[in-house]
Design an enzyme around this catalytic site. Structure first.
Site, mmCIF file in Angstrom:
data_model
loop_
_atom_site.group_PDB
_atom_site.id
_atom_site.type_symbol
_atom_site.label_atom_id
_atom_site.label_comp_id
_atom_site.label_asym_id
_atom_site.label_seq_id
_atom_site.Cartn_x
_atom_site.Cartn_y
_atom_site.Cartn_z
ATOM 1 N N ASN A 186 0.878 -1.162 0.000
ATOM 2 C CA ASN A 186 0.000 0.000 0.000
ATOM 3 C C ASN A 186 0.919 1.216 0.000
ATOM 4 O O ASN A 186 1.595 1.484 0.998
ATOM 5 C CB ASN A 186 -0.910 0.011 1.226
ATOM 6 C CG ASN A 186 -1.834 1.213 1.249
ATOM 7 O OD1 ASN A 186 -1.660 2.178 0.526
ATOM 8 N ND2 ASN A 186 -2.828 1.160 2.115
ATOM 9 N N HIS A 219 0.424 4.181 0.440
ATOM 10 C CA HIS A 219 0.064 5.202 1.428
ATOM 11 C C HIS A 219 0.522 4.840 2.834
ATOM 12 O O HIS A 219 0.322 5.594 3.776
ATOM 13 C CB HIS A 219 -1.447 5.448 1.411
ATOM 14 C CG HIS A 219 -1.947 5.883 0.076
ATOM 15 N ND1 HIS A 219 -1.652 7.104 -0.478
ATOM 16 C CD2 HIS A 219 -2.683 5.229 -0.855
ATOM 17 C CE1 HIS A 219 -2.199 7.208 -1.670
ATOM 18 N NE2 HIS A 219 -2.829 6.074 -1.930
ATOM 19 N N CYS A 220 1.148 3.675 2.979
ATOM 20 C CA CYS A 220 1.588 3.164 4.282
ATOM 21 C C CYS A 220 3.108 3.307 4.399
ATOM 22 O O CYS A 220 3.854 2.775 3.567
ATOM 23 C CB CYS A 220 1.179 1.695 4.412
ATOM 24 S SG CYS A 220 1.888 0.853 5.837
ATOM 25 N N GLY A 221 3.571 4.011 5.441
ATOM 26 C CA GLY A 221 5.002 4.204 5.645
ATOM 27 C C GLY A 221 5.757 2.903 5.840
ATOM 28 O O GLY A 221 6.864 2.735 5.312
ATOM 29 N N ARG A 254 6.146 1.356 2.483
ATOM 30 C CA ARG A 254 7.151 2.068 1.681
ATOM 31 C C ARG A 254 8.564 1.735 2.156
ATOM 32 O O ARG A 254 9.474 1.533 1.349
ATOM 33 C CB ARG A 254 6.909 3.577 1.726
ATOM 34 C CG ARG A 254 5.678 4.025 0.965
ATOM 35 C CD ARG A 254 5.622 5.536 0.820
ATOM 36 N NE ARG A 254 5.679 6.250 2.081
ATOM 37 C CZ ARG A 254 4.632 6.607 2.819
ATOM 38 N NH1 ARG A 254 3.411 6.296 2.411
ATOM 39 N NH2 ARG A 254 4.783 7.268 3.949
#
Length: 141
Positions: free
Chosen positions: A9, A11-13, A16
């Site tokens: 995802n 949008h997920c740190g 990432r």
């Protein structure tokens, strides 16, 4: 084709950071943005088996309909929980990484190092500024 797949995802740190660690290991993984391309029920079951986890153990509460659906209630069977995950892929915790060395829910992101063929990625700085030093870590065999 890559020998590593990440259910990601962007949008997920944590997701990432995990992706960046994989890339720093020298591999460009197969990236599955599971909110756009959810794994099938059979794939979900295979991932769970590979991780040695139950559906309940990989449910995400924060930022999901978990509470509204009362998924903390023990009345739900694994099959029913899989139904919910199929209907709401955001319920699947992330990132999940698959390599030849295993399958892991990579929370924290450093959990990916256990299954990377080249886990000695050197110094890695996470988005929050935390530094991970893998220079003295033995690679899995």
């Amino acid at each position: 084709m890559s020998c590593i797949t990440i259910y990601h995802n962007p949008h997920c740190g944590t997701s990432r950071n995990t992706l960046a660690m994989i890339r720093q290991s020298g591999v460009e993984p197969n990236i599955v943005e599971y909110l756009h391309t959810p794994p099938s029920r059979a794939e979900l079951k295979a991932l769970l088996q590979g991780m040695g986890m139950t559906v309940r153990e990989v449910l995400r509460e924060k930022g999901t309909p978990y509470a509204a659906l009362d998924l903390g209630n023990p009345q739900w069977t694994d099959e029913q929980l899989l139904d919910f995950v199929e209907q709401h892929p955001i319920l699947l915790n992330r990132p999940i990484v698959v390599t030849a060395l295993g399958v892991r829910l990579c929370r924290p992101s450093e959990a990916v190092l256990d299954i990377l063929p080249n886990a000695q990625i050197g110094l890695f700085t996470k988005e929050d500024g935390a530094v991970v030093d893998t220079r003295n870590t033995a690679s899995p065999t």
